[in-house]
Design a protein around this motif. Structure first.
Motif, PDB file in Angstrom:
ATOM      1  N   UNK A  80      46.730   3.068  63.511  1.00  0.00           N
ATOM      2  CA  UNK A  80      46.501   4.070  64.558  1.00  0.00           C
ATOM      3  C   UNK A  80      47.777   4.318  65.357  1.00  0.00           C
ATOM      4  N   UNK A  81      48.461   3.245  65.743  1.00  0.00           N
ATOM      5  CA  UNK A  81      49.725   3.386  66.474  1.00  0.00           C
ATOM      6  C   UNK A  81      50.773   4.088  65.602  1.00  0.00           C
ATOM      7  N   UNK A  82      50.806   3.707  64.342  1.00  0.00           N
ATOM      8  CA  UNK A  82      51.765   4.307  63.413  1.00  0.00           C
ATOM      9  C   UNK A  82      51.511   5.803  63.274  1.00  0.00           C
ATOM     10  N   UNK A  83      50.242   6.181  63.173  1.00  0.00           N
ATOM     11  CA  UNK A  83      49.906   7.599  63.016  1.00  0.00           C
ATOM     12  C   UNK A  83      50.341   8.416  64.231  1.00  0.00           C
ATOM     13  N   UNK A  84      50.106   7.888  65.420  1.00  0.00           N
ATOM     14  CA  UNK A  84      50.505   8.600  66.643  1.00  0.00           C
ATOM     15  C   UNK A  84      52.008   8.867  66.650  1.00  0.00           C
ATOM     16  N   UNK A  85      52.803   7.848  66.348  1.00  0.00           N
ATOM     17  CA  UNK A  85      54.255   8.010  66.337  1.00  0.00           C
ATOM     18  C   UNK A  85      54.723   8.909  65.199  1.00  0.00           C
ATOM     19  N   UNK A  86      54.072   8.790  64.059  1.00  0.00           N
ATOM     20  CA  UNK A  86      54.455   9.616  62.911  1.00  0.00           C
ATOM     21  C   UNK A  86      54.174  11.097  63.212  1.00  0.00           C
ATOM     22  N   UNK A  87      53.037  11.380  63.821  1.00  0.00           N
ATOM     23  CA  UNK A  87      52.729  12.773  64.197  1.00  0.00           C
ATOM     24  C   UNK A  87      53.731  13.294  65.231  1.00  0.00           C
ATOM     25  N   UNK A  88      54.127  12.438  66.164  1.00  0.00           N
ATOM     26  CA  UNK A  88      55.144  12.794  67.153  1.00  0.00           C
ATOM     27  C   UNK A  88      56.440  13.183  66.441  1.00  0.00           C
ATOM     28  N   UNK A  89      56.846  12.380  65.462  1.00  0.00           N
ATOM     29  CA  UNK A  89      58.080  12.661  64.718  1.00  0.00           C
ATOM     30  C   UNK A  89      57.964  13.962  63.920  1.00  0.00           C
ATOM     31  N   UNK A  90      56.824  14.187  63.289  1.00  0.00           N
ATOM     32  CA  UNK A  90      56.625  15.425  62.521  1.00  0.00           C
ATOM     33  C   UNK A  90      56.716  16.636  63.434  1.00  0.00           C
ATOM     34  N   UNK A  91      55.983  16.614  64.548  1.00  0.00           N
ATOM     35  CA  UNK A  91      56.004  17.755  65.480  1.00  0.00           C
ATOM     36  C   UNK A  91      57.406  17.996  66.030  1.00  0.00           C
ATOM     37  N   UNK A  92      58.050  16.919  66.465  1.00  0.00           N
ATOM     38  CA  UNK A  92      59.385  17.053  67.042  1.00  0.00           C
ATOM     39  C   UNK A  92      60.403  17.562  66.047  1.00  0.00           C
ATOM     40  N   UNK A  93      60.384  17.009  64.844  1.00  0.00           N
ATOM     41  CA  UNK A  93      61.348  17.447  63.831  1.00  0.00           C
ATOM     42  C   UNK A  93      61.074  18.885  63.394  1.00  0.00           C
ATOM     43  N   UNK A  94      59.807  19.246  63.255  1.00  0.00           N
ATOM     44  CA  UNK A  94      59.485  20.618  62.843  1.00  0.00           C
ATOM     45  C   UNK A  94      59.961  21.620  63.881  1.00  0.00           C
TER      46      UNK A  94
END
Length: 124
Positions: A80-94
């Motif tokens: 769950x923690x990993x998913x939150x950070x991964x989504x943050x990285x996807x949104x930010x990079x996009x």
């Protein structure tokens, strides 16, 4: 830079402090690569907080650190923690780099792998 601005941010800031953050992040990466995940986690968290404060949440260094911490958390089974950070990285990079840039696509791929691991195959 020559005008006293931080080369990492493009304005203001303490270059020595940014070097220290990069050093902390690099140490965390080295520990993680050696399999010392528990020891690496607090260093990744410290670097992420520091990058966010010094450079902003959308800076490529901040997003790379977030992605690295997400990968570590995934390895520890804290999905769950990993998913939150991964989504943050996807949104930010996009939004910062563009949706078709290599780093963005890498984050999308890692999110897909994470969602597959959590059983959320429809979204992956």
């Amino acid at each position: 830079g020559r005008d006293g601005q931080s080369p990492l941010r493009g304005g203001g800031g303490d270059f020595g402090a940014c070097e220290a953050i990069v050093s902390t992040h690099n140490e965390a990466c080295a520990l993680a690569a050696k399999g010392c995940l528990i020891e690496a986690e607090p260093l990744f968290r410290k670097a992420l907080t520091s990058f966010t404060t010094a450079l902003g949440s959308d800076h490529p260094r901040t997003l790379t650190c977030a992605q690295n911490l997400a990968s570590l958390l995934q390895s520890l089974g804290r999905l769950d923690e990993a998913e939150t950070l991964c989504r943050f990285a996807v949104r930010g990079r996009a939004s910062t780099l563009g949706p078709k840039q290599r780093a963005t696509l890498t984050s999308v791929h890692r999110l897909g792998c994470l969602l597959e691991e959590t059983g959320e195959l429809k979204e992956a």
